[in-house]
Design a protein around this motif. Structure first.
Motif, PDB file in Angstrom:
ATOM      1  N   HIS A  27      72.404  28.901 -84.534  1.00  0.00           N
ATOM      2  CA  HIS A  27      73.452  28.524 -83.574  1.00  0.00           C
ATOM      3  C   HIS A  27      73.622  26.998 -83.510  1.00  0.00           C
ATOM      4  O   HIS A  27      74.748  26.482 -83.539  1.00  0.00           O
ATOM      5  CB  HIS A  27      73.096  29.091 -82.203  1.00  0.00           C
ATOM      6  CG  HIS A  27      74.219  29.080 -81.227  1.00  0.00           C
ATOM      7  ND1 HIS A  27      74.064  29.444 -79.920  1.00  0.00           N
ATOM      8  CD2 HIS A  27      75.524  28.738 -81.371  1.00  0.00           C
ATOM      9  CE1 HIS A  27      75.228  29.336 -79.296  1.00  0.00           C
ATOM     10  NE2 HIS A  27      76.124  28.895 -80.156  1.00  0.00           N
ATOM     11  N   HIS A  80      79.432  23.109 -77.309  1.00  0.00           N
ATOM     12  CA  HIS A  80      78.045  23.427 -77.663  1.00  0.00           C
ATOM     13  C   HIS A  80      77.066  22.402 -77.121  1.00  0.00           C
ATOM     14  O   HIS A  80      75.989  22.771 -76.625  1.00  0.00           O
ATOM     15  CB  HIS A  80      77.890  23.588 -79.182  1.00  0.00           C
ATOM     16  CG  HIS A  80      78.359  24.924 -79.651  1.00  0.00           C
ATOM     17  ND1 HIS A  80      79.644  25.168 -80.025  1.00  0.00           N
ATOM     18  CD2 HIS A  80      77.694  26.116 -79.761  1.00  0.00           C
ATOM     19  CE1 HIS A  80      79.777  26.458 -80.348  1.00  0.00           C
ATOM     20  NE2 HIS A  80      78.602  27.050 -80.199  1.00  0.00           N
ATOM     21  N   TRP A 129      83.892  31.507 -73.877  1.00  0.00           N
ATOM     22  CA  TRP A 129      82.957  30.851 -72.969  1.00  0.00           C
ATOM     23  C   TRP A 129      83.254  31.247 -71.528  1.00  0.00           C
ATOM     24  O   TRP A 129      84.417  31.386 -71.151  1.00  0.00           O
ATOM     25  CB  TRP A 129      83.139  29.320 -73.083  1.00  0.00           C
ATOM     26  CG  TRP A 129      82.970  28.792 -74.473  1.00  0.00           C
ATOM     27  CD1 TRP A 129      83.910  28.808 -75.478  1.00  0.00           C
ATOM     28  CD2 TRP A 129      81.793  28.184 -75.030  1.00  0.00           C
ATOM     29  NE1 TRP A 129      83.380  28.249 -76.617  1.00  0.00           N
ATOM     30  CE2 TRP A 129      82.099  27.848 -76.375  1.00  0.00           C
ATOM     31  CE3 TRP A 129      80.532  27.877 -74.512  1.00  0.00           C
ATOM     32  CZ2 TRP A 129      81.169  27.232 -77.216  1.00  0.00           C
ATOM     33  CZ3 TRP A 129      79.615  27.260 -75.342  1.00  0.00           C
ATOM     34  CH2 TRP A 129      79.924  26.946 -76.672  1.00  0.00           C
ATOM     35  N   ASP A 164      77.852  30.468 -73.487  1.00  0.00           N
ATOM     36  CA  ASP A 164      78.507  30.764 -74.764  1.00  0.00           C
ATOM     37  C   ASP A 164      78.404  32.264 -75.009  1.00  0.00           C
ATOM     38  O   ASP A 164      77.293  32.812 -75.079  1.00  0.00           O
ATOM     39  CB  ASP A 164      77.773  29.986 -75.878  1.00  0.00           C
ATOM     40  CG  ASP A 164      78.431  30.117 -77.251  1.00  0.00           C
ATOM     41  OD1 ASP A 164      79.305  30.983 -77.424  1.00  0.00           O
ATOM     42  OD2 ASP A 164      78.033  29.340 -78.140  1.00  0.00           O
ATOM     43  N   TRP A 166      80.141  33.756 -77.654  1.00  0.00           N
ATOM     44  CA  TRP A 166      80.400  34.094 -79.053  1.00  0.00           C
ATOM     45  C   TRP A 166      79.208  34.945 -79.538  1.00  0.00           C
ATOM     46  O   TRP A 166      78.068  34.694 -79.138  1.00  0.00           O
ATOM     47  CB  TRP A 166      80.469  32.823 -79.909  1.00  0.00           C
ATOM     48  CG  TRP A 166      81.734  32.033 -79.823  1.00  0.00           C
ATOM     49  CD1 TRP A 166      82.302  31.489 -78.702  1.00  0.00           C
ATOM     50  CD2 TRP A 166      82.582  31.665 -80.919  1.00  0.00           C
ATOM     51  NE1 TRP A 166      83.442  30.812 -79.036  1.00  0.00           N
ATOM     52  CE2 TRP A 166      83.644  30.900 -80.397  1.00  0.00           C
ATOM     53  CE3 TRP A 166      82.537  31.905 -82.303  1.00  0.00           C
ATOM     54  CZ2 TRP A 166      84.665  30.379 -81.202  1.00  0.00           C
ATOM     55  CZ3 TRP A 166      83.555  31.376 -83.089  1.00  0.00           C
ATOM     56  CH2 TRP A 166      84.602  30.636 -82.541  1.00  0.00           C
ATOM     57  N   HIS A 168      77.549  34.808 -82.123  1.00  0.00           N
ATOM     58  CA  HIS A 168      76.481  34.026 -82.770  1.00  0.00           C
ATOM     59  C   HIS A 168      75.454  33.503 -81.751  1.00  0.00           C
ATOM     60  O   HIS A 168      74.371  33.108 -82.127  1.00  0.00           O
ATOM     61  CB  HIS A 168      77.053  32.900 -83.657  1.00  0.00           C
ATOM     62  CG  HIS A 168      77.773  31.808 -82.940  1.00  0.00           C
ATOM     63  ND1 HIS A 168      78.879  31.169 -83.456  1.00  0.00           N
ATOM     64  CD2 HIS A 168      77.552  31.217 -81.744  1.00  0.00           C
ATOM     65  CE1 HIS A 168      79.297  30.230 -82.612  1.00  0.00           C
ATOM     66  NE2 HIS A 168      78.501  30.248 -81.561  1.00  0.00           N
TER      67      HIS A 168
HETATM   68 MN   MN3 Z   1      78.266  29.062 -80.070  1.00  0.00          MN
END
Ligand code: MN3
Length: 199
Positions: A27, A80, A129, A164, A166, A168
């Motif tokens: 990540h 991030h 997000w 986060d 996502w 991933h």
């Molecule tokens: Mn991410």
């Protein structure tokens, strides 16, 4: 190199078992790094090289043909870095002081806030997000942004906390179980960072 990957505020093993070092390797080491590498490629030799990340994200005149890809990579770097700062091996528990008071005033109780934030994080369709933001009038809101979108471009919004969602972010540790990841996320929240953003 115009942009660099900011160092993590902790060692890559320290968020385990909630977030494993393998997740950090991918990540942070692969995904976050890839946004930095890509943005550097996109801005090389242009006037954007001397801009800050925030200026690029909020710019109204990015080159028309690369507007979306530049925005996406720049915003993902910012999102991030903000996310990593929202986490800490010493995190979890409850916020204190002015932050707790603001949350209680807005949502009734800390538990209600947690439930509402978790619901926003779990129900976001696709990649994106969940955020706790402060509005211009001082009130707090829980919002969702899709893909790379960020409160930074929203008039009057200040980001306080993000999760986060996502795939991933959780696929290695939680597979498809986003609700389990979101539940565990609370064990790592760095409330001191969130409070700093409030002020
Ligand atoms: Mn991410």
């Amino acid at each position: 190199m115009a942009f660099t990957l900011p160092a993590l505020p902790y060692d890559k093993n320290e968020l385990a078992p909630t977030i494993s070092s393998e997740t950090i390797d991918f990540h942070y080491g692969k995904h976050h790094q890839a946004y930095v590498t890509k943005l550097n490629e996109l801005v090389a030799g242009t006037s954007l090289e001397s801009k800050t990340l925030e200026e690029i994200i909020c710019s109204k005149d990015l080159p028309q043909d690369k507007k979306i890809i530049i925005f996406n990579n720049a915003a993902q770097i910012w999102n991030h870095t903000f996310y990593w700062n929202c986490l800490s091996p010493k995190g979890g528990g409850q916020p204190k002081g002015a932050l707790l008071a603001s949350i209680e005033k807005q949502f009734g109780s800390f538990d209600t806030f947690k439930e509402q934030f978790s619901a926003k994080a779990v129900t976001l369709f696709g990649s994106g997000w969940a955020w706790l933001i402060k509005n211009k009038d001082g009130t707090l809101s829980i919002t969702q942004t899709t893909n790379a979108n960020t409160p930074l471009t929203e008039e009057g919004q200040t980001a306080l906390l993000t999760c986060d969602v996502w795939e991933h972010a959780y696929y290695i540790d939680y597979r498809n179980a986003r609700p389990k990841y979101v539940e565990s996320f609370w064990k790592l929240v760095n409330w001191e960072f969130v409070e700093k953003n409030l002020n």
